[in-house]
Design a protein around this motif. Structure first.
Motif, mmCIF file in Angstrom:
data_model
loop_
_atom_site.group_PDB
_atom_site.id
_atom_site.type_symbol
_atom_site.label_atom_id
_atom_site.label_comp_id
_atom_site.label_asym_id
_atom_site.label_seq_id
_atom_site.Cartn_x
_atom_site.Cartn_y
_atom_site.Cartn_z
ATOM 1 N N TYR A 104 0.862 -1.185 0.000
ATOM 2 C CA TYR A 104 0.000 0.000 0.000
ATOM 3 C C TYR A 104 0.892 1.227 0.000
ATOM 4 O O TYR A 104 1.705 1.412 0.907
ATOM 5 C CB TYR A 104 -0.911 0.017 1.232
ATOM 6 C CG TYR A 104 -1.783 1.249 1.285
ATOM 7 C CD1 TYR A 104 -2.953 1.317 0.536
ATOM 8 C CD2 TYR A 104 -1.410 2.357 2.028
ATOM 9 C CE1 TYR A 104 -3.740 2.455 0.553
ATOM 10 C CE2 TYR A 104 -2.181 3.501 2.054
ATOM 11 C CZ TYR A 104 -3.345 3.547 1.314
ATOM 12 O OH TYR A 104 -4.110 4.678 1.326
ATOM 13 N N THR A 106 2.152 4.695 0.709
ATOM 14 C CA THR A 106 1.871 5.742 1.697
ATOM 15 C C THR A 106 2.458 7.082 1.311
ATOM 16 O O THR A 106 2.170 8.087 1.963
ATOM 17 C CB THR A 106 2.411 5.351 3.087
ATOM 18 O OG1 THR A 106 3.812 5.078 2.994
ATOM 19 C CG2 THR A 106 1.693 4.124 3.620
ATOM 20 N N VAL A 224 1.352 -4.916 3.413
ATOM 21 C CA VAL A 224 0.013 -5.101 3.965
ATOM 22 C C VAL A 224 -0.082 -6.371 4.806
ATOM 23 O O VAL A 224 -0.731 -6.388 5.859
ATOM 24 C CB VAL A 224 -1.026 -5.128 2.824
ATOM 25 C CG1 VAL A 224 -2.422 -5.422 3.366
ATOM 26 C CG2 VAL A 224 -1.020 -3.791 2.075
ATOM 27 N N ARG A 225 0.557 -7.433 4.387
ATOM 28 C CA ARG A 225 0.518 -8.705 5.125
ATOM 29 C C ARG A 225 1.753 -8.901 6.002
ATOM 30 O O ARG A 225 1.972 -9.992 6.542
ATOM 31 C CB ARG A 225 0.379 -9.873 4.155
ATOM 32 C CG ARG A 225 -0.921 -9.846 3.359
ATOM 33 C CD ARG A 225 -0.998 -10.993 2.386
ATOM 34 N NE ARG A 225 -2.112 -10.842 1.466
ATOM 35 C CZ ARG A 225 -2.274 -11.542 0.353
ATOM 36 N NH1 ARG A 225 -1.369 -12.460 0.006
ATOM 37 N NH2 ARG A 225 -3.319 -11.337 -0.430
ATOM 38 N N GLU A 323 -3.439 8.689 5.750
ATOM 39 C CA GLU A 323 -2.353 7.758 6.108
ATOM 40 C C GLU A 323 -1.750 8.065 7.484
ATOM 41 O O GLU A 323 -1.429 7.158 8.238
ATOM 42 C CB GLU A 323 -1.249 7.805 5.050
ATOM 43 C CG GLU A 323 -1.417 6.799 3.941
ATOM 44 C CD GLU A 323 -2.148 7.403 2.764
ATOM 45 O OE1 GLU A 323 -1.855 8.562 2.428
ATOM 46 O OE2 GLU A 323 -3.001 6.730 2.181
ATOM 47 N N LEU A 341 -3.375 2.242 10.017
ATOM 48 C CA LEU A 341 -3.349 0.955 9.325
ATOM 49 C C LEU A 341 -4.694 0.615 8.698
ATOM 50 O O LEU A 341 -4.762 -0.252 7.821
ATOM 51 C CB LEU A 341 -2.931 -0.158 10.288
ATOM 52 C CG LEU A 341 -1.442 -0.302 10.581
ATOM 53 C CD1 LEU A 341 -1.177 -1.560 11.398
ATOM 54 C CD2 LEU A 341 -0.619 -0.335 9.303
ATOM 55 N N ALA A 344 -4.900 0.965 4.926
ATOM 56 C CA ALA A 344 -4.153 -0.022 4.147
ATOM 57 C C ALA A 344 -4.666 -1.445 4.341
ATOM 58 O O ALA A 344 -4.605 -2.258 3.419
ATOM 59 C CB ALA A 344 -2.678 0.041 4.519
ATOM 60 N N THR A 345 -5.154 -1.753 5.549
ATOM 61 C CA THR A 345 -5.469 -3.147 5.876
ATOM 62 C C THR A 345 -6.926 -3.396 6.244
ATOM 63 O O THR A 345 -7.327 -4.550 6.420
ATOM 64 C CB THR A 345 -4.603 -3.619 7.060
ATOM 65 O OG1 THR A 345 -5.006 -2.920 8.250
ATOM 66 C CG2 THR A 345 -3.133 -3.353 6.794
#
Length: 491
Positions: A104, A106, A224-225, A323, A341, A344-345
């Motif tokens: 993602y 930023t 992201v993960r 962000e 977060l 993004a998540t």
């Protein structure tokens, strides 16, 4: 982590033994000290080159300062979390692309030091009033001008100075760049972000060297993960001994002998030292013979900064869809910022990220008090918030396995100290973000130095064996030939 199989059993016979035993195999062997990103990369590269490798890691996990936590039920990186430079030139891009891991974005191509994309930030004063976006933009441009003036100052000065001192000189020369009131506070927030980039206070950051690293294009992508899938992929099939803290490395003409805190002894043809700079500074590992003066000076003279994360997990989202949330103040120490977060998540999580002296002061608090401190900063800008349902607190400065977050250039010391730290000493090789002149303080810096240390080690050892093949591929034959697009979004 320790994998089975015939090859690993043979390795334990050949590489790990008590004093007095003899090597039963002439196969090239290497001990990698440190199971962080650089160490695992070096081990992966050497094992793929048909070396026998054992990794000694002091923690009960691999990854080092790459640490993805799953206690919330989803991944959260407590250490490194960005790919800085989302582009094909990034040495980590092929691996992340092949794994299909999403990123993602930023920020854009500009350095995060002065990126002032109005979609990225929402800044507030201490009374909870949002700073007008026009002022944020204006101050951001002023900050860029100050940095340009600092470039002129350092070109005129023979001696180095701190960023803080350089700011003062610029204000003396250019009083039109001085800001008062809210504008001054916003400028301090930009300085706070700069300090976060180096994990250090402006009083200690070198004005001559602060911009010597290579900033890759493509902006900054949040993993992201998390980074754990990457480190796990690199570690697959390696013989990794967790809970093995190394305290002594003895090098000789015919190999190295490594001793752990528990008294276990390992021998091999060579060793790769991939522990954090803070651990080297602390002298936890004793070298016999002692390291040359030039090497020890590099260890002593490089800076180690501290940036921590206080992760707050809420039951719902109550903050703006940006962000970063920022709190401006009269000093950079009083400023703060939160990574959102959720954008993004999709998880309701804010990450408070103190650096420098503030991070050191917060590390003196228990976890609950540290989480309360972060929550108090948040309440200054969003007074009606509800407390978090869970929290996590990192402590990279006091963690004996790291003793700092990442390296930076301190006042009066040359940038080539990174290269001096990388240069091998006999059959002992060095890797890690603090050995990267181009990419210090980054995961791709750690990765690239792991590959370099492994290749230096391979050539040195095989030269001794008389089996040097200059065309032997490292890190898999297709590591550089396969191009997989990175999955990056900014919704």
């Amino acid at each position: 982590m320790e994998s089975g199989g015939k090859s690993n059993r043979q390795l334990r016979t050949a590489v790990c033994f008590s004093t007095g035993q003899r090597m039963k195999s002439r196969s090239p062997s290497v001990i990698v000290i440190g199971g962080g990103f650089a160490g695992i990369t070096a081990a992966r590269t050497l094992q793929d080159a048909s070396f026998q490798v054992v990794v000694l890691e002091s923690r009960d996990r691999i990854g080092g300062r790459v640490h993805t936590d799953y206690s919330f039920g989803f991944p959260v990186d407590l250490g490194a979390s960005w790919l800085h430079g989302v582009c094909k030139e990034n040495p980590l891009a092929p691996l992340i692309g092949r794994l299909g891991l999403p990123l993602y974005r930023t920020s854009g191509d500009d350095s995060v030091l002065y990126d002032h994309d109005l979609e990225s930030y929402a800044l507030f004063d201490m009374d909870g009033n949002q700073v007008p976006q026009e002022l944020v933009t204006k101050v951001g441009k002023t900050f860029e001008c100050i940095l340009e003036e600092i470039n002129k100052v350092r070109e005129e000065q023979t001696e180095d100075m701190s960023i803080s001192r350089a700011f003062a000189i610029v204000f003396e020369r250019r009083p039109d760049l001085r800001l008062e009131g809210l504008g001054h506070d916003v400028l301090q927030w930009y300085l706070c972000r700069m300090e976060g980039w180096f994990a250090a206070d402006s009083e200690t950051i070198s004005a001559k060297c602060w911009d010597q690293e290579v900033l890759l294009p493509g902006g900054h992508g949040l993993m992201v993960r998390g980074y754990r899938p990457v480190i796990n992929t690199l570690a697959r099939g390696l013989d990794i001994r967790l809970g093995h803290r190394v305290v002594k490395v003895v090098r000789g003409h015919h190999g190295v002998k490594v001793t752990t805190e528990k008294g276990d002894t390992f021998v091999a043809d060579a060793a790769v030292i991939a522990v954090p700079l803070g651990v080297l500074k602390a002298g936890i590992i004793k070298f016999e013979p002692r390291l040359p003066d030039w090497k020890q000076e590099a260890i002593n003279d490089l800076g180690v900064g501290i940036e921590n994360k206080i992760v707050l997990h809420f039951d719902k989202v109550f903050w703006p869809n940006v962000e970063f949330l920022g709190v401006v103040a009269e000093t950079s120490y009083g400023c703060s910022y939160f990574l959102n977060l959720h954008k993004a998540t999709a998880h309701p999580v804010l990450v408070y990220m103190p650096a420098g002296q503030l991070a050191k002061d917060i590390e003196k608090m228990p976890d609950e008090a540290a989480a309360d401190f972060a929550f108090t900063q948040l309440k200054k800008i969003l007074p009606d918030v509800s407390p978090p349902v869970q929290y996590l607190v990192s402590r990279w400065g006091t963690d004996v396995n790291s003793l700092g977050s990442y390296s930076y250039d301190i006042v009066g010391k040359p940038h080539d100290l990174y290269e001096r730290l990388r240069v091998p000493v006999d059959n002992v090789f060095f890797a890690g973000e603090a050995t990267s002149m181009s990419y210090p303080g980054s995961v791709h810096g750690a990765f690239s130095t792991g590959v370099m240390a492994a290749e230096d080690c391979r050539m040195r050892v095989l030269e001794r064996y008389g089996e040097l093949d200059l065309f032997h591929p490292v890190l898999g034959e297709d590591a550089s030939s396969v191009s997989v697009p990175l999955l990056i979004s900014r919704l």
